[in-house]
Design a protein around this motif. Structure first.
Motif, PDB file in Angstrom:
ATOM      1  N   ILE A   6       0.932  -1.227  -0.193  1.00  0.00           N
ATOM      2  CA  ILE A   6      -0.058  -0.126   0.031  1.00  0.00           C
ATOM      3  C   ILE A   6       0.980   1.068   0.012  1.00  0.00           C
ATOM      4  O   ILE A   6       1.890   1.253   1.014  1.00  0.00           O
ATOM      5  N   THR A   7       0.620   2.317  -1.001  1.00  0.00           N
ATOM      6  CA  THR A   7       1.581   3.565  -0.926  1.00  0.00           C
ATOM      7  C   THR A   7       0.373   4.750  -1.151  1.00  0.00           C
ATOM      8  O   THR A   7      -0.358   4.642  -1.902  1.00  0.00           O
ATOM      9  N   THR A   8       0.470   5.478  -0.223  1.00  0.00           N
ATOM     10  CA  THR A   8      -0.077   6.646  -0.371  1.00  0.00           C
ATOM     11  C   THR A   8       0.756   8.128  -0.377  1.00  0.00           C
ATOM     12  O   THR A   8       1.909   8.011   0.229  1.00  0.00           O
ATOM     13  N   GLY A  10      -0.640  11.630  -0.621  1.00  0.00           N
ATOM     14  CA  GLY A  10      -1.469  12.894  -0.164  1.00  0.00           C
ATOM     15  C   GLY A  10      -1.314  13.284   1.042  1.00  0.00           C
ATOM     16  O   GLY A  10      -0.867  12.526   2.077  1.00  0.00           O
ATOM     17  N   LEU A  11      -1.862  14.179   1.372  1.00  0.00           N
ATOM     18  CA  LEU A  11      -2.061  14.930   2.919  1.00  0.00           C
ATOM     19  C   LEU A  11      -3.140  14.111   3.730  1.00  0.00           C
ATOM     20  O   LEU A  11      -4.293  14.083   3.481  1.00  0.00           O
ATOM     21  N   ASN A  12      -2.707  13.745   4.885  1.00  0.00           N
ATOM     22  CA  ASN A  12      -3.718  13.036   5.745  1.00  0.00           C
ATOM     23  C   ASN A  12      -4.226  11.791   5.204  1.00  0.00           C
ATOM     24  O   ASN A  12      -5.563  11.632   5.291  1.00  0.00           O
ATOM     25  N   VAL A  13      -3.678  10.934   4.206  1.00  0.00           N
ATOM     26  CA  VAL A  13      -3.868   9.746   3.722  1.00  0.00           C
ATOM     27  C   VAL A  13      -3.298   8.784   4.295  1.00  0.00           C
ATOM     28  O   VAL A  13      -2.103   8.482   4.135  1.00  0.00           O
ATOM     29  N   HIS A  14      -4.011   7.876   5.122  1.00  0.00           N
ATOM     30  CA  HIS A  14      -3.306   6.733   5.812  1.00  0.00           C
ATOM     31  C   HIS A  14      -3.380   5.311   4.827  1.00  0.00           C
ATOM     32  O   HIS A  14      -3.998   5.046   3.925  1.00  0.00           O
ATOM     33  N   GLY A  15      -2.466   4.548   5.390  1.00  0.00           N
ATOM     34  CA  GLY A  15      -2.393   3.353   4.880  1.00  0.00           C
ATOM     35  C   GLY A  15      -3.661   2.271   4.883  1.00  0.00           C
ATOM     36  O   GLY A  15      -4.330   1.943   4.190  1.00  0.00           O
ATOM     37  N   ILE A  16      -3.909   2.204   6.494  1.00  0.00           N
ATOM     38  CA  ILE A  16      -5.119   1.512   6.752  1.00  0.00           C
ATOM     39  C   ILE A  16      -5.879   2.255   7.660  1.00  0.00           C
ATOM     40  O   ILE A  16      -5.053   2.839   8.895  1.00  0.00           O
ATOM     41  N   ALA A  17      -6.969   2.737   7.845  1.00  0.00           N
ATOM     42  CA  ALA A  17      -7.856   3.195   8.993  1.00  0.00           C
ATOM     43  C   ALA A  17      -9.024   2.384   9.138  1.00  0.00           C
ATOM     44  O   ALA A  17      -9.905   1.757   8.332  1.00  0.00           O
ATOM     45  N   ILE A  18      -8.998   2.120  10.368  1.00  0.00           N
ATOM     46  CA  ILE A  18     -10.189   1.221  11.329  1.00  0.00           C
ATOM     47  C   ILE A  18     -10.771   2.164  12.379  1.00  0.00           C
ATOM     48  O   ILE A  18     -10.352   2.645  13.085  1.00  0.00           O
ATOM     49  N   ALA A  19     -12.259   2.363  12.288  1.00  0.00           N
ATOM     50  CA  ALA A  19     -12.953   2.719  13.350  1.00  0.00           C
ATOM     51  C   ALA A  19     -14.085   1.536  13.804  1.00  0.00           C
ATOM     52  O   ALA A  19     -14.849   1.190  13.054  1.00  0.00           O
ATOM     53  N   THR A  34       3.528   2.343   2.779  1.00  0.00           N
ATOM     54  CA  THR A  34       4.498   3.451   2.770  1.00  0.00           C
ATOM     55  C   THR A  34       3.514   4.758   2.590  1.00  0.00           C
ATOM     56  O   THR A  34       2.698   4.806   1.635  1.00  0.00           O
ATOM     57  N   THR A  35       3.740   5.726   3.400  1.00  0.00           N
ATOM     58  CA  THR A  35       3.077   6.911   3.237  1.00  0.00           C
ATOM     59  C   THR A  35       3.909   8.071   3.178  1.00  0.00           C
ATOM     60  O   THR A  35       5.140   7.932   4.077  1.00  0.00           O
ATOM     61  N   THR A  36       3.755   9.151   2.297  1.00  0.00           N
ATOM     62  CA  THR A  36       4.622  10.039   2.073  1.00  0.00           C
ATOM     63  C   THR A  36       4.211  11.488   2.533  1.00  0.00           C
ATOM     64  O   THR A  36       4.978  12.561   2.519  1.00  0.00           O
ATOM     65  N   GLY A  37       2.923  11.860   2.649  1.00  0.00           N
ATOM     66  CA  GLY A  37       2.401  12.887   3.085  1.00  0.00           C
ATOM     67  C   GLY A  37       2.298  13.339   4.482  1.00  0.00           C
ATOM     68  O   GLY A  37       2.365  12.327   5.339  1.00  0.00           O
ATOM     69  N   ARG A  38       2.074  14.451   4.497  1.00  0.00           N
ATOM     70  CA  ARG A  38       2.041  15.135   6.199  1.00  0.00           C
ATOM     71  C   ARG A  38       0.723  14.428   6.839  1.00  0.00           C
ATOM     72  O   ARG A  38      -0.449  14.343   6.300  1.00  0.00           O
ATOM     73  N   THR A  59       6.645   2.112   6.607  1.00  0.00           N
ATOM     74  CA  THR A  59       7.441   3.552   6.298  1.00  0.00           C
ATOM     75  C   THR A  59       6.601   4.840   6.189  1.00  0.00           C
ATOM     76  O   THR A  59       5.905   4.690   5.402  1.00  0.00           O
ATOM     77  N   THR A  60       6.900   5.618   7.054  1.00  0.00           N
ATOM     78  CA  THR A  60       6.442   7.011   6.596  1.00  0.00           C
ATOM     79  C   THR A  60       7.440   8.139   6.560  1.00  0.00           C
ATOM     80  O   THR A  60       8.278   8.203   7.427  1.00  0.00           O
ATOM     81  N   THR A  61       7.216   9.296   5.664  1.00  0.00           N
ATOM     82  CA  THR A  61       8.174  10.284   5.563  1.00  0.00           C
ATOM     83  C   THR A  61       7.577  11.619   5.558  1.00  0.00           C
ATOM     84  O   THR A  61       8.575  12.461   5.732  1.00  0.00           O
ATOM     85  N   GLY A  62       6.472  11.837   5.840  1.00  0.00           N
ATOM     86  CA  GLY A  62       5.733  13.087   6.028  1.00  0.00           C
ATOM     87  C   GLY A  62       5.964  13.464   7.663  1.00  0.00           C
ATOM     88  O   GLY A  62       6.083  12.703   8.552  1.00  0.00           O
ATOM     89  N   ASN A  63       5.963  14.845   7.796  1.00  0.00           N
ATOM     90  CA  ASN A  63       5.959  15.363   9.370  1.00  0.00           C
ATOM     91  C   ASN A  63       4.836  14.672   9.828  1.00  0.00           C
ATOM     92  O   ASN A  63       3.637  14.851   9.326  1.00  0.00           O
TER      93      ASN A  63
END
Length: 222
Positions: A6-8, A10-19, A34-38, A59-63
């Motif tokens: 899974i690769t994202t 954008g801003l505030n875009v998670h790999g997996i979100a569960i509620a 892998t996520t690259t957005g803030r 792996t996450t690279t965004g702040n």
């Protein structure tokens, strides 16, 4: 279950979100997120009694992008693979709530390189953290394990290494917390204690090793 990738971006875009409650999230040995957005987390789970298991890689690279973020009570997180974050405030695991369990097994690793990028951050009471693998942080104010609350238990069989300034190995803020170190803690930055406990009736037991080389850095500071 994620066995692919899974690769994202954008801003505030998670790999997996569960509620919700009683959910199971699994990243297998061949799986990767892998996520690259803030503010884009690898896995975010909101609810109670959820289980997250990572044998692959996150792996996450965004702040402000966290590897695994659990919000709720009685959740279980187990990492036997790897979590790597490079952004500012890019923490490996955040656990918000009570009676949660975080485990980094012998093959598991967490590495953060950004400022205030904690390895594991617990916020709540009666949480248990067990590390048999490794945690490495390279940024200033990047603690290996931090717990904010009461009656938390931290057991360290593996290794914690921090190289930034004011980057404590284990930090507890609250009362009646227990810390046991039979592995190793190494800090090299200025003002970076091996174990720092702020509060009342906290207990630290050491049968392993703590090495601090930076100025104003204390081995165990209760």
């Amino acid at each position: 279950t994620v066995s692919g990738s899974i690769t994202t971006t954008g801003l505030n875009v998670h790999g997996i979100a569960i509620a919700g409650s009683s959910n199971e999230n699994t990243v297998s040995e061949t799986g990767s997120i892998t996520t690259t957005g803030r503010a884009s987390h690898g896995i975010i789970s909101v609810g109670n009694t959820n289980e997250t298991t990572v044998s692959g890689s996150i792996t996450t690279t965004g702040n402000v992008s966290v590897g695994i973020w659990d919000a709720g009570d009685s959740n279980e997180t187990t990492v036997s693979g790897s979590i790597t974050t490079t952004g500012v405030e890019g923490t490996g695991i955040i656990s918000q709530g009570d009676s949660n369990e975080n485990t980094v097994s012998e093959t598991g690793s967490i590495m953060t390189t950004g400022r205030e990028g904690y390895g594991i951050l617990n916020s709540g009471d009666s949480n248990e953290t067990t590390v048999s693998g490794s945690i490495e942080t390279a940024g200033d104010l990047a603690y290996g394990i931090a717990s904010d609350g009461d009656s938390n238990k931290t057991t360290m069989f593996g290794s914690i290494t921090t190289t930034g300034d004011t980057a404590h190995g284990i930090y507890n803020s609250g009362d009646s917390n227990e810390t046991t170190v039979s592995g190793s803690i190494t800090t090299t930055g200025v003002g970076s204690d091996g174990v720092l406990a702020e509060g009342n009736e906290n207990a630290t037991t050491l049968s392993g090793t703590i090495a601090t080389t930076g100025n104003s850095s204390i081995g165990i500071n209760n």
